[in-house]
Design an enzyme around this catalytic site. Sequence first.
Site, PDB file in Angstrom:
ATOM      1  CD  GLN A  17      -2.917  -1.201   2.280  1.00 20.48           C
ATOM      2  OE1 GLN A  17      -2.606  -1.878   3.244  1.00 20.48           O
ATOM      3  NE2 GLN A  17      -4.041  -0.518   2.241  1.00 20.48           N
ATOM      4  CG  HIS A 120      -1.004  -5.970   5.301  1.00 23.66           C
ATOM      5  ND1 HIS A 120      -1.107  -5.355   6.524  1.00 23.66           N
ATOM      6  CD2 HIS A 120      -2.090  -5.549   4.590  1.00 23.66           C
ATOM      7  CE1 HIS A 120      -2.201  -4.584   6.542  1.00 23.66           C
ATOM      8  NE2 HIS A 120      -2.803  -4.694   5.380  1.00 23.66           N
ATOM      9  CG  ASN A 164      -3.469  -7.235   7.854  1.00 26.57           C
ATOM     10  OD1 ASN A 164      -3.528  -6.597   8.897  1.00 26.57           O
ATOM     11  ND2 ASN A 164      -4.295  -7.000   6.836  1.00 26.57           N
ATOM     12  CD  GLU A 165      -8.042  -6.393   8.069  1.00 26.83           C
ATOM     13  OE1 GLU A 165      -8.370  -5.425   8.762  1.00 26.83           O
ATOM     14  OE2 GLU A 165      -8.233  -6.432   6.842  1.00 26.83           O
ATOM     15  CE1 TYR A 309      -9.741   1.145   9.488  1.00 27.08           C
ATOM     16  CE2 TYR A 309      -9.689  -1.254   9.623  1.00 27.08           C
ATOM     17  CZ  TYR A 309      -9.048  -0.049   9.394  1.00 27.08           C
ATOM     18  OH  TYR A 309      -7.718  -0.036   9.075  1.00 27.08           O
ATOM     19  CD  GLU A 373      -5.162  -2.385   9.341  1.00 27.27           C
ATOM     20  OE1 GLU A 373      -6.279  -2.125   8.835  1.00 27.27           O
ATOM     21  OE2 GLU A 373      -4.316  -3.086   8.778  1.00 27.27           O
ATOM     22  CD1 TRP A 425      -6.839  -3.004   1.200  1.00 29.28           C
ATOM     23  CD2 TRP A 425      -5.251  -3.764  -0.185  1.00 29.28           C
ATOM     24  NE1 TRP A 425      -5.722  -3.319   1.954  1.00 29.28           N
ATOM     25  CE2 TRP A 425      -4.745  -3.784   1.136  1.00 29.28           C
ATOM     26  CE3 TRP A 425      -4.413  -4.203  -1.233  1.00 29.28           C
ATOM     27  CZ2 TRP A 425      -3.448  -4.218   1.442  1.00 29.28           C
ATOM     28  CZ3 TRP A 425      -3.129  -4.634  -0.926  1.00 29.28           C
ATOM     29  CH2 TRP A 425      -2.660  -4.635   0.389  1.00 29.28           C
TER      30      TRP A 425
END
EC number: 3.2.1.21
Length: 469
Positions: A17, A120, A164-165, A309, A373, A425
Amino acid sequence: MAFPAGFGWAAATAAYQVEGGWDADGKGPCVWDTFTHQGGERVFKNQTGDVACGSYTLWEEDLKCIKQLGLTHYRFSLSWSRLLPDGTTGFINQKGIDYYNKIIDDLLKNGVTPIVTLYHFDLPQTLEDQGGWLSEAIIESFDKYAQFCFSTFGDRVKQWITINEANVLSVMSYDLGMFPPGIPHFGTGGYQAAHNLIKAHARSWHSYDSLFRKKQKGMVSLSLFAVWLEPADPNSVSDQEAAKRAITFHLDLFAKPIFIDGDYPEVVKSQIASMSQKQGYPSSRLPEFTEEEKKMIKGTADFFAVQYYTTRLIKYQENKKGELGILQDAEIEFFPDPSWKNVDWIYVVPWGVCKLLKYIKDTYNNPVIYITENGFPQSDPAPLDDTQRWEYFRQTFQELFKAIQLDKVNLQVYCAWSLLDNFEWNQGYSSRFGLFHVDFEDPARPRVPYTSAKEYAKIIRNNGLEAHL
């Protein structure tokens, strides 16, 4: 509203990113290179991360931002294909090692603790070509990569996130096909990928535990994405059960095997088995762990890393037609409350984080929690004076303070997403999460602080908010 002494205030980024330099200095292609170069409008305006924030050559500029904020921790990710261009240790790219050594050493020199993510979303393309996370072969590839990183950087890095996630990756990449490789496998691919992700994480945790922990004394976990989920009608038993199922399918499916007992939640197993049977499958679409694997998976995380989030409402939605898909297996429908403010998919619900943290505390035996995050986007073009966005952050910090003080949640680190505006993304550069504005039209990619950055720096200086609850 002072936070506990030693509380960690961080910001986060991820390799694909922000770095750019997609083929610089011997880096191999990753799946996002391939996916974005194929075009086809799967990413906003067919944008790519070829240059992104240019952090591969502009690390010094990022460091200035980190120092300006006064961060105690900085979370970033290693590009697997920058270090190992074909994904294996057969060829090691020294230039990649040099780049990350400099980041780690500069952070430590400035009193900033690195939190390092091994992976990630940016799988080396060579490994995707061999089946990616749908293939069991990836488990060994990931473990070897993890061991390589632990031995190369672990003398200085003490906080690791393996994947990640994992719960987002499995669904977006292998179920819905919205992330690379871009091929949907509704109702099957997500579970297959989840199965391999959990085993790969556990294997790498054991490698750390047996080969590195004694000497390096670090901690290893994986990060999970979590939306807080409330019943749409709090008086409806079917909505209450649906909300519980929704949390179980999206968070506990990964967390329960790793933190509790090595196996999937019962409701997940029974729902998928019964749907699979109705659909004429010879066995459940959810793979099973062997007894041996359950033992290997159980207890393979040293802290609970969660990314919050937003919040959604959930209602029961019977899968009458027997459709394939994860939402259909869970028999749920989700939607926002019309009164919530939003930017894109993020509806601003600060109280959701407090409920989520309490849920994690109660369900997972009061673990040490890192929020790896959390943030709020602005649509492009974004004003530098983002007072409305700062208000969302401020409300979130109030909720974190409540969680620590009233619910006695063991929260130790908070990472804002993100240090910089970056490649988001599928949304490309249209969604700006940065504490620092990045001008993507200017080849120098200048970083300029938003009001949020200046306000966050004050919070860090004071170790909390000045106002009272």
